[in-house]
Design a protein around this motif. Structure first.
Motif, PDB file in Angstrom:
ATOM      1  N   GLN A 194       0.823  -1.207   0.000  1.00  0.00           N
ATOM      2  CA  GLN A 194       0.000   0.000   0.000  1.00  0.00           C
ATOM      3  C   GLN A 194       0.862   1.265   0.000  1.00  0.00           C
TER       4      GLN A 194
ATOM      5  N   ARG B 274      -8.665  -4.218   5.405  1.00  0.00           N
ATOM      6  CA  ARG B 274      -8.423  -2.868   4.881  1.00  0.00           C
ATOM      7  C   ARG B 274      -8.363  -1.852   6.013  1.00  0.00           C
TER       8      ARG B 274
ATOM      9  N   GLU C 260      -5.096   0.465   6.634  1.00  0.00           N
ATOM     10  CA  GLU C 260      -5.232   1.925   6.626  1.00  0.00           C
ATOM     11  C   GLU C 260      -4.696   2.524   7.923  1.00  0.00           C
TER      12      GLU C 260
END
Length: 300
Positions: free
Chosen positions: A31, A282, A286
């Protein structure tokens, strides 16, 4: 440059139904690279920690059991992991990564380990997904090599850093500060230099008020010259093991505050990722990625 410890060996293979979300160790760097927060040059790949460094912190008898894979069944259950040579190697790599990060932090002000935060490992035993205590090993490395003289551990994982507290219980050169869920694991707490126990569902405003009223006071009285930040994201309201009530934005503000106070006071800091067990991966990615984003923005 922000230097980040990561290796594919962080992603130790475990049974498919194991509750510990190991996949985050692959997804976090993916990411960060994808969004441009970091480049490949930011990442370094640590080697396994030499056993002479392990013995600065952990008992020789305990290390012998790990090295020869001879933990008792009860001792193995307490760690939460099926013991294997690759798992022990992984823990050694994580610990070396945190030591390497400490050296980079002395140079750049901050460094980060995508794994680490194994704060439930005691001098003579493992617990709670932790076999070797990377924070304690790195702190002792700095002290022994006279690279730091007063080290502050800021442990904001939802679970008390019981192993770190035990290891440094009589060490005046290390101050252990843990903010954690009062009714959460470990149910038999150790004594940190400062423990703040939080009620279930404690939310952003209350949490941040408590943190901001205590951390500056510790810095002013203890005057550390190095900080380790255990930045677990199991404080999120979505976390299935956490029981607190922070939002992703509240967790990001927590991280920014800790990193900013380190920078303002010119104290090098290493951040290690700790826990995160939200059902949706997720949310974990994050929240962890925010820690890296804040470090990159504040320091570079």
């Amino acid at each position: 440059m922000l230097k980040i410890a990561w290796t594919s060996e962080y992603c130790h293979p475990l049974p498919a139904n194991h509750r510990f979300p190991m996949e985050k160790y692959e997804l976090i760097p993916d990411q960060l690279l994808h969004e441009g927060t970091i480049a490949s040059a930011n990442i370094f790949h640590p080697e396994p920690l030499d056993e002479r460094h392990i013995l600065t912190t952990h008992d020789a008898g305990y290390w012998q059991k790990l090295r020869t894979l001879s933990l008792t069944r009860s001792e193995e259950r307490r760690t939460g992991f099926p013991l294997s040579a690759s798992l022990v190697r992984r823990e050694r790599i994580i610990a070396q990564g945190t030591i390497d990060c400490a050296l980079f932090a002395l140079q750049y002000g901050v460094s980060m380990n995508i794994a680490g935060g194994t704060h439930h490992a005691f001098t003579n035993r493992g617990e709670g997904f932790c076999l070797l205590n990377d924070i304690a090993l790195a702190a002792n490395y700095l002290l022994i090599n006279e690279l730091a003289s007063k080290i502050l551990v800021v442990d904001l994982d939802v679970h008390q850093g019981n192993g770190t507290a035990e290891i440094f219980q009589i060490t005046e050169s290390v101050f252990t500060f843990s903010m954690h869920g009062a009714k959460n694991y470990p149910y038999q707490k150790q004594k940190s230099d400062l423990d703040i126990e939080l009620a279930d569902r404690t939310g952003d405003d209350e949490y941040l008020t408590i943190l901001k009223s205590n951390l500056p006071r510790i810095l002013n009285s203890f005057e550390p010259d190095f900080i380790f930040f255990q930045s677990g994201v199991d404080v999120l309201a979505t976390d299935k093991l956490g029981r607190l009530g922070l939002s992703i934005n509240g967790c990001r503000e927590r991280d920014r505050y800790v990193l900013e106070i380190c920078k303002t006071n010119e104290v090098p800091v290493v951040a290690v990722m700790g826990g995160g067990y939200s059902p949706e991966i997720r949310q974990i990615i994050e929240a962890h990625a925010n820690t890296f984003r804040e470090a990159q923005e504040l320091f570079f």
